[in-house]
Structures are given as C-alpha cells and as structure tokens.
Design a protein around this motif. Structure first.
Motif: not given
Length: 192
Positions: A29-33, A38-40
């Motif tokens: 998830l951190l990588e996607l963010i 992965l939009p805010p």
C-alpha cells in the motif's frame, strides 16, 4: 567440492526471511501511495465473496462455535460467566444506541470469550481465524438480527452457567444457523 564453492562467496547474499502478511500489505500500500497509483482518499474495499464461499465459512464457524459452547459449559468458571454477561450488556447497549460497529465488536468479543472458556487452545486459534473472516458478514446482518441475536446470546450464557453442555451446543448451533440464514436473506435482497 561443494564446500569449496560455498567458501568462495557463492552465498554472500543473505537469505530473505518472509515477512508477516500485514507488513507485506503495508509495504504494498505504501508503494502504491508513493508512486501515486493509489490517490489520496481512495477507498479500499474487499471483494464480495460468493454465496458458496460465504456459506462454507459460516458452516465452519457453526461447527467451531457449537463445540466451543459445549466445552465452555463444561469448563467456565464464575468469573468467565460474569465476563460473558458484561459483554452481553455492552451489546444490548450498542443495539439500543443503534451503533453497528459497537454491536459487531461486542458480538465478536462475546463469541471469542466463549471460545476461550472452552479451554481448548487449538479450537480457540481456529475459531479466531474464522472469526476475523466472519466479521465482515456480521456487519451486514447485525441490525437485521437485532434483539433476537442478543436474546439468543443470553440463553447461551444461561446454559453455559448451568453447565448444560448439550443445551449450550444446541443453542449456539441454532444461533449461528440463524445468522447464516440472515446473511443469505440479506445477500438475496437486491439493493435499492
């Protein structure tokens, strides 16, 4: 010969140990963010299980929790029953406030405590694994089941307190089956 190859540095890289699933998910998830994939504010949802998957999971839950109730009736002490009654009160209060999350939490805590009172650590571990997956279904049916579910809990607690193994098991079987039917009824009803 193999040892000479090892000594020449063929194994200089450290063997990677597997990380717990939660850490792997967190890192993904951190990588996607950080890559802005992965939009805010993006909501993450679990895929809805099939009817068959739900039925299988709820059937396993019924088996484990029925045995938990039977063993709890055999092994529960006064303090354990008192804790069950406290959890029951918390659930009823949450119902009266129409607090779905609090009802789901109280329900999960009550069922977990019954399993702990069984005195069977393996059963408690397996039931805990299933309970984490079943929690999603409870959120869907907790309001539909309402007071009826908490009345069933009270009867189960009474049977456990009385040491009536067969009654506790039968009441838990009926209780988990009613939740299973409610889920299927809810899933069959088209959303507005």
């Amino acid at each position: 010969m193999a040892s000479s190859r090892l000594s020449k540095g063929l194994l200089t890289n450290r063997v990677q140990r597997p990380v717990p699933l939660r850490e792997g998910v967190y890192e993904a998830l951190l990588e996607l963010i950080t890559r802005r994939q992965l939009p805010p504010g993006q909501h993450l949802v679990e895929h809805q299980p099939t009817e068959s998957e739900a039925d299988q999971l709820l059937a396993v839950r019924a088996l484990l929790e029925t045995e938990s109730a039977r063993l709890a009736a055999r092994n529960a002490d006064e303090a354990g029953v008192a804790r069950l009654r406290e959890l029951w009160r918390e659930g009823v209060e949450a119902l009266e406030r129409a607090e779905t999350d609090d009802m789901v939490d109280a329900n999960a805590d009550l069922h977990a405590r019954i399993t702990e009172l069984s005195g069977n650590a393996v059963l408690a571990e397996l039931a805990g694994q299933v309970a984490r997956r079943v929690r999603w279904y409870h959120t869907l049916v907790v309001r539909q089941r309402g007071r009826e579910a908490w009345d069933e809990h009270a009867a189960i607690i009474d049977a456990i307190e009385a040491g009536d193994e067969e009654r506790a098991a039968e009441l838990m079987r009926l209780h988990t089956d009613a939740t299973r039917r409610s889920y299927h009824d809810q899933a069959a009803t088209p959303e507005d």
